[in-house]
Write a protein that holds these residues in place. Sequence first.
Motif, PDB file in Angstrom:
ATOM      1  N   LEU A  23       0.748  -1.255   0.020  1.00  0.00           N
ATOM      2  CA  LEU A  23      -0.016   0.085  -0.001  1.00  0.00           C
ATOM      3  C   LEU A  23       0.930   1.417   0.075  1.00  0.00           C
ATOM      4  O   LEU A  23       1.693   1.260   0.816  1.00  0.00           O
ATOM      5  N   TRP A  24       0.590   2.251  -0.773  1.00  0.00           N
ATOM      6  CA  TRP A  24       1.628   3.100  -1.114  1.00  0.00           C
ATOM      7  C   TRP A  24       0.852   4.641  -0.567  1.00  0.00           C
ATOM      8  O   TRP A  24      -0.056   5.044  -0.941  1.00  0.00           O
ATOM      9  N   ARG A  62      -0.401  -6.537   4.587  1.00  0.00           N
ATOM     10  CA  ARG A  62       0.347  -5.902   3.382  1.00  0.00           C
ATOM     11  C   ARG A  62       1.318  -4.909   3.808  1.00  0.00           C
ATOM     12  O   ARG A  62       1.143  -3.820   4.774  1.00  0.00           O
ATOM     13  N   LYS A  90      -2.261   3.640  -7.266  1.00  0.00           N
ATOM     14  CA  LYS A  90      -1.629   3.068  -6.115  1.00  0.00           C
ATOM     15  C   LYS A  90      -1.556   3.839  -4.880  1.00  0.00           C
ATOM     16  O   LYS A  90      -1.561   3.315  -3.677  1.00  0.00           O
ATOM     17  N   VAL A  92      -2.639   5.854  -2.006  1.00  0.00           N
ATOM     18  CA  VAL A  92      -3.976   5.863  -1.401  1.00  0.00           C
ATOM     19  C   VAL A  92      -4.086   7.033  -0.397  1.00  0.00           C
ATOM     20  O   VAL A  92      -5.261   7.438   0.265  1.00  0.00           O
ATOM     21  N   ILE A 312      -5.608   3.742   6.736  1.00  0.00           N
ATOM     22  CA  ILE A 312      -5.656   2.930   5.750  1.00  0.00           C
ATOM     23  C   ILE A 312      -6.305   1.741   6.417  1.00  0.00           C
ATOM     24  O   ILE A 312      -7.035   0.902   5.584  1.00  0.00           O
ATOM     25  N   GLY A 316      -8.935   0.953   4.108  1.00  0.00           N
ATOM     26  CA  GLY A 316      -8.523  -0.017   3.018  1.00  0.00           C
ATOM     27  C   GLY A 316      -7.867   0.820   1.757  1.00  0.00           C
ATOM     28  O   GLY A 316      -7.204   1.883   2.004  1.00  0.00           O
ATOM     29  N   THR A 317      -8.140   0.423   0.758  1.00  0.00           N
ATOM     30  CA  THR A 317      -7.472   1.165  -0.541  1.00  0.00           C
ATOM     31  C   THR A 317      -8.657   2.018  -1.263  1.00  0.00           C
ATOM     32  O   THR A 317      -8.148   2.839  -2.094  1.00  0.00           O
ATOM     33  N   ASP A 318      -9.874   2.433  -0.866  1.00  0.00           N
ATOM     34  CA  ASP A 318     -10.730   3.281  -1.311  1.00  0.00           C
ATOM     35  C   ASP A 318     -10.252   4.621  -0.536  1.00  0.00           C
ATOM     36  O   ASP A 318     -10.388   5.079   0.667  1.00  0.00           O
ATOM     37  N   ARG A 319      -9.951   5.724  -1.413  1.00  0.00           N
ATOM     38  CA  ARG A 319      -9.580   6.821  -1.034  1.00  0.00           C
ATOM     39  C   ARG A 319     -10.637   7.588  -0.302  1.00  0.00           C
ATOM     40  O   ARG A 319     -10.500   8.380   0.683  1.00  0.00           O
TER      41      ARG A 319
END
Length: 376
Positions: A23-24, A62, A90, A92, A312, A316-319
């Motif tokens: 995760l970036w 992760r 990528k 987030v 995060i 999760g990965t959803d902005r």
Amino acid sequence: MALACAVMAGTGPALAGASGEPLWIGVSGPLTGPSAQYGAQWKKGFDLALDQINGSGGVKGRPLRYVFEDSQNDPRQSIAIAQKFVSDPKIVIELGDFSSPASMAASPIYQRAGLVQFGFTNSHPDFTKGGDFIWSNSISQAEEQPNVADFAVTSLKLKRLAVLHLNTDWGRTSKDLFVKAARERGAEVVATEGYLPEEKDFRSTLVRVREANPDGIILISYYADGAAIARQLKPVGLTQPVVAVGSVYSPKFLELGGEAVNGIHTRANFFPAEPRPEVQGFVAAYRARYNEEPDAFAAYAYDAVLVAHKVIEAGGTDRTAIRDAFARVKDIPSVIFGKATFDPATRRVSGVRNVKLVVKDGAFALWDGSLPAVSN
């Protein structure tokens, strides 16, 4: 304008505790140019936090990593970096930039694209007004400057103040807030003098300050310019007590100022000798890794990654879900705050902690309540 450089980080051996797709985090900040020293301190704080987070499993297994784009603290660069980050799925969450002007120039891009901009050193009162994707755990100058005024006027009993300030958006805003707060506390502001970041010779400015006959001097400075001013006070006959804003708090202020900064008072949101366990745990880990004392900017960066980790983890990965997590996640571990909880109305951390300091024998020390000798 072309981006100066980018640094990929958070990929060291400590990632053994986390696996899978990273995760970036995107970081916009100074790695070169006049503010490069702050970016260097950021990296140390980031890397220490990531070692600990990824060594403990990362974000649900992760690894958490960051890419650091060099803005040189230049609004033109921060805008270009923002355009790059919002276009990269990528990324987030974004951290930075260093100064509020550099960050605020890019805020509309992050807001329109729906990517959280987390300005962890952005103290301008208007920074988080840029939209619901703009958040900060930096102490607003609207809170900080009344604290400085309290120290100077209420605690140190100074009544005639001369204010020297960086002639930047940050410096002018801070000066206006300080002057208002000092007057509300019964002090008279007998002089205000702005100076440019690149100035080295302050003698003519200090002569005007001397002629205003203050009983105290206020520095709204960073550590390099604050130390340079301190060195030039006594040669022009200024021996009054000095109170500096917390931005001077750094080992570099002591190194650059030498004996001239002895006796200067300041406030800090982070002090390595403070006995709180959050502070002592961070300081011990930092010393073990870098064999040096951390400054406040390393602590701010460390805290920023702790915040990013928690939101995060929640979003999760959803902005958009990450944005929403700021209002939902409570008591985030924090060196600066102990536990950080965000106020959804201001998009800043609720509650301010700070300690009163004085430079004594070449080191920062907790202020013991003694009043300085006042000379005119």
